[in-house]
Design an enzyme around this catalytic site. Structure first.
Site, PDB file in Angstrom:
ATOM      1  N   THR A 192       0.843  -1.183   0.000  1.00  0.00           N
ATOM      2  CA  THR A 192       0.000   0.000   0.000  1.00  0.00           C
ATOM      3  C   THR A 192       0.883   1.238   0.000  1.00  0.00           C
ATOM      4  OG1 THR A 192      -1.754  -1.119   1.224  1.00  0.00           O
ATOM      5  CG2 THR A 192      -1.679   1.276   1.389  1.00  0.00           C
ATOM      6  N   ARG A 220     -13.726  -7.478  -0.645  1.00  0.00           N
ATOM      7  CA  ARG A 220     -12.990  -7.212   0.589  1.00  0.00           C
ATOM      8  C   ARG A 220     -12.434  -5.796   0.577  1.00  0.00           C
ATOM      9  NH1 ARG A 220      -7.405  -5.604   1.846  1.00  0.00           N
ATOM     10  NH2 ARG A 220      -7.002  -6.252   3.992  1.00  0.00           N
ATOM     11  N   GLY A 222     -10.000  -3.296   3.001  1.00  0.00           N
ATOM     12  CA  GLY A 222      -9.135  -3.198   4.166  1.00  0.00           C
ATOM     13  C   GLY A 222      -9.212  -1.818   4.780  1.00  0.00           C
ATOM     14  N   THR A 243       0.008   1.680   6.623  1.00  0.00           N
ATOM     15  CA  THR A 243       0.218   0.548   5.736  1.00  0.00           C
ATOM     16  C   THR A 243       0.429  -0.696   6.583  1.00  0.00           C
ATOM     17  OG1 THR A 243       1.689  -0.393   4.051  1.00  0.00           O
ATOM     18  CG2 THR A 243       2.685   1.112   5.620  1.00  0.00           C
ATOM     19  N   HIS A 245      -1.174  -4.745   7.673  1.00  0.00           N
ATOM     20  CA  HIS A 245      -2.305  -5.667   7.670  1.00  0.00           C
ATOM     21  C   HIS A 245      -3.593  -4.891   7.888  1.00  0.00           C
ATOM     22  CE1 HIS A 245      -4.874  -9.005   9.431  1.00  0.00           C
ATOM     23  NE2 HIS A 245      -4.619  -9.373   8.193  1.00  0.00           N
TER      24      HIS A 245
END
Length: 331
Positions: A192, A220, A222, A243, A245
Site C-alpha cells: 500500500t 474485501r 481493508g 500501511t 495488515h
C-alpha cells in the site's frame, strides 16, 4: 493584524510495510523518492498539501513496483479491486473509493469524491459510474496487472496460504497441509502506498492507495479507504498514512490513534511508535505509518521486516528501507 506564519513545507512518503524481497527493494526505494520529489515540487511552488499528496501518490500508482493503480494484485476471481482515500486537514474534508475497477489513478477519483459530491465514500459499481461522470477514463485490467502479480495469484490459489505472513516482523514461513511452501512465501504486491504533507500555509493532508491483497475475497475492503484507519489529517494535530495488515489497522483506527497521541502532546515520531505498539499488543497486528505534525515534525515507524519510505524538508531528501537506515541527499 499579524502576518500568517509561513511553514517549512514537508512531504513524507511510504511505499508499504511488509517483507519486501530483495528483488523489489531498489525499485521500491526509487519509487518513494520519486514520489517525495513530486510532492515537494508542488509544495515549494506554493501548492496545497492536498495537491502534494495527490501528486505523490499518483507517481506510485503509476509505478508497477507498488500494489496501487498499475501493479495492483488480483482477488480470487482474478479481478483488480482498488481502494484509496484523501483527506484535507483544513476542514476535515475527505473522499474515498473502494473496490473500484479499471481506474489508473484511484487517488484522483477519491479526490473527486471529496470535492464534487456530498459523500465521503463510494464503492464498486457506483464508484466506477461516478468516475465516468467526472471524465476519468476506464483502462483495461491487463494494463494494471504485472506478470509477477499473476504468478503470485497462481501461487496463492494453489497453496491457499494466509496473507497474514506478509506483514509479520520477522522472516516467515508458509505452510500448506503441514508442509513448508517456500514458493508461496516469495510474494510481492502488498505495498500500500501513501503520503502526508504540510504546506507553507500550515495545512495538512494525507492520502493512501492500494490494490489490496492477493487472492482476497471479492468485495474485501481493508483499512486504506477508511478515514481514521488508512489515513487521517487535521490541522490541529497533523496527518498520517498507514500501511500493513488492513484488518488489524481497521480494528484500532490506527491513523486516528496517531493523531490522538499528537493532540495529547506527543511528537510525530513518539505518536507513531506508540500507536503501532498498541496495535501489536491489542490485535497482534503489524504495519507502518508516516506522519507529519502540525508544526512540521516528522514521524516514521514500522513493525514489519521492511518499509520503503522517504521524506523531504528544507531541501534534503531522506530515505530508507530497513530498520535504522536514513540516507540523505540534496534535492
Amino acid at each position: 493584524m499579524s502576518d500568517p506564519v509561513v511553514r517549512e513545507p514537508v512531504v513524507v512518503i511510504h511505499g508499504g510495510a511488509w517483507a519486501i524481497p530483495d528483488k523489489l527493494s531498489s525499485a521500491s526505494v526509487t519509487g518513494v523518492c520519486a514520489a517525495a520529489r513530486a510532492g515537494y515540487e508542488v509544495l515549494i511552488r506554493g501548492g496545497s498539501a492536498v495537491d502534494a499528496v495527490e501528486a505523490a501518490v499518483r507517481v506510485m500508482e503509476d509505478c508497477p513496483a507498488f500494489d496501487a493503480g498499475t501493479g495492483s494484485v488480483l482477488n480470487t476471481k482474478g479481478e483488480v479491486e482498488m481502494d484509496s482515500v484523501i483527506m484535507d486537514g483544513r476542514e476535515l474534508r475527505c473522499g474515498s473509493v473502494a473496490c473500484v475497477q479499471n481506474i489508473k489513478n484511484p487517488v484522483s477519483l477519491a479526490r473527486a469524491v471529496m470535492e464534487k459530491t456530498d459523500h465521503t465514500l463510494l464503492v464498486g459499481r457506483g464508484a466506477n459510474e461516478f468516475a465516468e461522470e467526472v471524465g476519468i477514463q476506464r483502462v483495461p485490467t491487463d494494463s494494471l496487472v504485472t506478470e509477477d502479480a499473476r504468478e503470485e495469484w497462481r501461487q496463492f490459489m494453489q497453496f491457499k496460504t494466509t496473507v497474514n505472513v506478509l506483514f509479520r516482523n520477522s522472516k516467515s514461513i508458509c505452510r500448506d497441509g503441514g508442509h513448508v511452501t517456500s514458493a508461496a512465501c516469495d510474494t510481492r504486491g502488498h505495498d500500500t502506498v501513501g503520503a502526508v504533507a504540510l504546506d507553507r500555509f500550515g495545512n495538512t493532508a494525507a492520502a493512501t492507495s492500494t490494490g489490496g491483497i492477493t487472492a482476497k475475497r471479492p468485495g474485501r475492503v481493508g483499512d486504506s479507504p477508511i478515514v481514521g484507519a488508512g489515513a487521517y489529517a487535521d490541522n490541529e494535530s497533523g496527518a498520517v498514512s498507514t500501511t500493513g495488515h488492513g484488518e488489524s489497522i481497521t480494528k484500532v483506527c490506527l491513523a486516528r490513534q496517531v493523531t490522538h497521541h499528537m493532540e495529547s502532546g506527543m511528537s510525530a515520531q513518539a505518536a507513531s511508535e506508540a500507536a503501532l505498539q498498541k496495535m501489536a499488543a491489542r490485535v497482534k497486528g503489524h504495519g507502518g505509518v508516516v506522519t507529519v505534525g502540525k508544526d512540521g515534525d516528522i514521524g516514521m515507524h514500522f513493525t514489519t521486516e521492511r518499509m520503503a519510505w522517504s521524506w523531504i524538508k528544507a531541501g534534503k531528501l531522506h530515505y530508507g528501507l530497513n530498520s535504522g537506515e536514513n540516507f540523505v541527499i540534496d534535492v
